[in-house]
Design a protein around this motif. Structure first.
Motif, PDB file in Angstrom:
ATOM      1  N   THR A  33      -8.218  -3.566  -1.738  1.00 29.17           N
ATOM      2  CA  THR A  33      -8.436  -2.971  -3.056  1.00 29.17           C
ATOM      3  C   THR A  33      -7.195  -2.294  -3.617  1.00 29.17           C
ATOM      4  O   THR A  33      -6.898  -2.399  -4.811  1.00 29.17           O
ATOM      5  N   LEU A  34      -6.459  -1.603  -2.772  1.00 28.63           N
ATOM      6  CA  LEU A  34      -5.306  -0.841  -3.264  1.00 28.63           C
ATOM      7  C   LEU A  34      -4.152  -1.728  -3.697  1.00 28.63           C
ATOM      8  O   LEU A  34      -3.317  -1.323  -4.509  1.00 28.63           O
TER       9      LEU A  34
ATOM     10  N   ASN B 284      -3.328  -4.169   6.084  1.00 25.96           N
ATOM     11  CA  ASN B 284      -4.405  -3.268   5.660  1.00 25.96           C
ATOM     12  C   ASN B 284      -5.248  -2.837   6.853  1.00 25.96           C
ATOM     13  O   ASN B 284      -5.609  -1.664   6.991  1.00 25.96           O
ATOM     14  N   ALA B 285      -5.545  -3.796   7.727  1.00 26.71           N
ATOM     15  CA  ALA B 285      -6.319  -3.474   8.927  1.00 26.71           C
ATOM     16  C   ALA B 285      -5.585  -2.473   9.812  1.00 26.71           C
ATOM     17  O   ALA B 285      -6.192  -1.567  10.393  1.00 26.71           O
TER      18      ALA B 285
ATOM     19  N   GLU C 245      -9.983   3.353   3.398  1.00 30.39           N
ATOM     20  CA  GLU C 245      -9.025   4.073   4.231  1.00 30.39           C
ATOM     21  C   GLU C 245      -9.150   5.575   4.020  1.00 30.39           C
ATOM     22  O   GLU C 245      -9.089   6.363   4.967  1.00 30.39           O
ATOM     23  N   HIS C 246      -9.368   5.968   2.763  1.00 30.06           N
ATOM     24  CA  HIS C 246      -9.553   7.389   2.455  1.00 30.06           C
ATOM     25  C   HIS C 246     -10.809   7.932   3.124  1.00 30.06           C
ATOM     26  O   HIS C 246     -10.811   9.066   3.617  1.00 30.06           O
TER      27      HIS C 246
ATOM     28  N   PHE D 263       0.815  -1.218   0.000  1.00 32.65           N
ATOM     29  CA  PHE D 263       0.000   0.000   0.000  1.00 32.65           C
ATOM     30  C   PHE D 263       0.851   1.273   0.000  1.00 32.65           C
ATOM     31  O   PHE D 263       0.390   2.334   0.415  1.00 32.65           O
ATOM     32  N   GLY D 264       2.101   1.146  -0.437  1.00 38.52           N
ATOM     33  CA  GLY D 264       2.965   2.312  -0.452  1.00 38.52           C
ATOM     34  C   GLY D 264       3.330   2.814   0.927  1.00 38.52           C
ATOM     35  O   GLY D 264       3.770   3.956   1.095  1.00 38.52           O
ATOM     36  N   GLY D 265       3.178   1.956   1.937  1.00 39.35           N
ATOM     37  CA  GLY D 265       3.445   2.358   3.316  1.00 39.35           C
ATOM     38  C   GLY D 265       4.867   2.079   3.739  1.00 39.35           C
ATOM     39  O   GLY D 265       5.727   1.724   2.933  1.00 39.35           O
TER      40      GLY D 265
END
Length: 477
Positions: free
Chosen positions: A396-397, A158-159, A370-371, A57-59
């Motif tokens: 999804t991302l 993700n969570a 998340e958004h 997720f680009g994190g």
């Protein structure tokens, strides 16, 4: 409340055994195991390491998950007679029959697992799990272990992102079972989103197996199934402070209709716009579960029907010494509606002197991402609990953690090393025979310390193993 520990442990192990049998792997694992066996190398000590190439997720991090399922899988690993006979039918003709006798005796008694703990914050390109044992056995385990770790770690990470976005004040409810990639994906998501920071799940089986608190009351289908007050049965409810056998029940329908008129007057709502079927649904549920009354109030219109119907029934329950829980909003502008709903609760509390209305909760659902949660932090709202489904469990991302590479390139010691950003040409395993070389531009290059093996990373993911003399070999896929 979870089932007794002995029952759940057995059920969890049975679930893993049924979901991840030894045949849940790629065929080439068995063909390689056969080649090792024919060469007399099958018992050589080998070490496989699992890692991923970039944070999802680009994190900046990931949460490692799936270890418990991996251990359950290893504990029960054994090829049945039916498994062996099927392999005999799909492996290339001419395979030595003695190999199938070898497969019948395989287990993981000689396998050792070293791993970071479940739920640990981990980072890209750092080994998360090390599996050592006889070469043929650990080769057969690779795909299954990657499968168990990949999605579990992805959905857990993700969570965690949802939890960080929501902050500590709001509770998070996982409700993605109906959107998940099959029953196994749904159960895995419920389990590992809880590890990732979610408080509740709608998944009953996850509650049974893993002790996760479950939550849920009614859907729109329940509300729309009612059309008149005549469908409410029974229509009476005994007060909470009395014995059900000795206290005279109260006609909740009549009581709520009286409250409805007073609430409409207080909130300035036209009684003619109130949906009677919705009121009937709320009454029927309140009579069934007077201590668990939390309806969805936007099946028709929140302002002109759902809110006043809830308040009327909730005030009736309070009069009978019950404590309603709150409401769920499932459409429209959740922030604006939550503020309006909270304002109405405060008005009812002040005007009718009902303190319980000050502690009613508001649950927000409806395609939450998340958004969306980040937007909640930026707008005025009164949402206490957020229910998340599709965007959580389907990730999804980014639909895969990527525990496999696009290409690993092994170079001889005297060959020049590839350079990041500099294109090179090579032949891949999957291209058609006779095709020319593929041009690859590596985004990252990592060099093995023991062999001059260079990984050219053009996508996420990877796994490695060492065999024989302990030199590290990078698996090409």
């Amino acid at each position: 409340m979870a089932a007794p520990i002995s029952q759940t442990c057995a059920a969890v192990e049975r679930s893993v055994r049924e979901r991840v049998p030894p045949l849940l792997t790629d065929l080439y694992q068995f063909t390689m195991a056969y080649a090792y066996w024919r060469a007399g190398r099958h018992n050589e000590p080998a070490v496989f390491e699992l890692f991923f190439r970039s944070n999802p997720f680009g994190g900046g991090f990931s949460l490692f998950s799936g270890l418990h399922d991996c251990l359950m899988f290893l504990r029960s690993f054994h090829l049945t007679e039916e498994d062996v006979e099927y392999l005999r039918s799909v492996l290339p003709p001419g395979s030595d029959p003695a190999f199938f006798s070898f497969l019948r005796g395989l287990d993981c008694s000689g396998v050792t697992v070293r791993s970071v703990p479940e739920g640990t914050v981990v980072f890209a390109r750092v080994p998360l799990m090390e599996v050592s044992g006889p070469l043929a056995v650990v080769q057969l385990l690779e795909t299954s272990l990657l499968c168990l770790v990949n999605y579990a770690s992805l959905v857990c990470s993700n969570a965690a992102r949802f939890r960080l976005a929501a902050g500590s004040r709001r509770k998070l409810l996982e409700m993605g079972l109906r959107r998940a990639q099959g029953p196994d994906g749904g159960l895995t998501a419920s389990r590992y989103t809880h590890i990732g920071g979610f408080d509740l799940t709608s998944n009953v089986l996850a509650g049974y197996l893993f002790g996760i608190p479950v939550a849920g009351t009614m859907a729109h289908s329940y509300v729309t199934s009612f059309s008149s007050l005549e469908e409410v049965w029974p229509q009476s409810l005994a007060p909470a402070n009395g014995d059900l056998d000795s206290t005279d029940p109260v006609d909740l329908v009549t009581l709520s209709r009286g409250w409805l008129g007073r609430v409409c007057q207080l909130l300035g709502v036209e009684p003619g716009g109130v949906r009677v079927g919705e009121l009937a649904a709320f009454l029927s549920y309140a009579i069934a579960y007077p201590r668990n009354f939390l309806p969805v109030i936007d099946s028709y219109s929140v302002a002109s029907s759902g809110l006043v119907n809830f308040c009327a029934v909730a005030l009736s329950l309070c009069e009978l010494q019950y404590k309603p829980l709150g409401v769920r909003l499932d459409s429209g502008d959740l922030c604006r509606q939550s503020v309006e709903v909270r304002r109405a609760f405060r008005a009812c509390s002040d005007h009718f002197s009902v303190p319980a209305f000050m502690s009613l909760i508001i649950v927000g659902t409806n395609n939450i991402s998340e958004h969306s949660i980040q937007e909640l932090n930026e707008k005025e709202n009164e949402i206490d609990v957020v229910g998340v489904g599709t965007h959580l469990v389907t990730c999804t991302l980014q639909p895969s953690l990527g525990c496999q590479p696009f290409l690993d390139l092994l170079c001889l010691h005297d060959e020049p090393r590839p350079q990041e950003g500099v294109s090179l040409q090579c032949y891949t395993l999957w291209q058609e025979q006779g095709a020319g070389p593929v041009t690859v531009t590596p985004t990252r290059v990592a060099v093995s310390e023991k062999l001059h093996a260079v990984i050219t990373e053009v996508s996420r993911g990877g796994s490695s193993s060492s065999s024989g003399d302990g030199n590290k070999i990078l698996l090409a896929n």
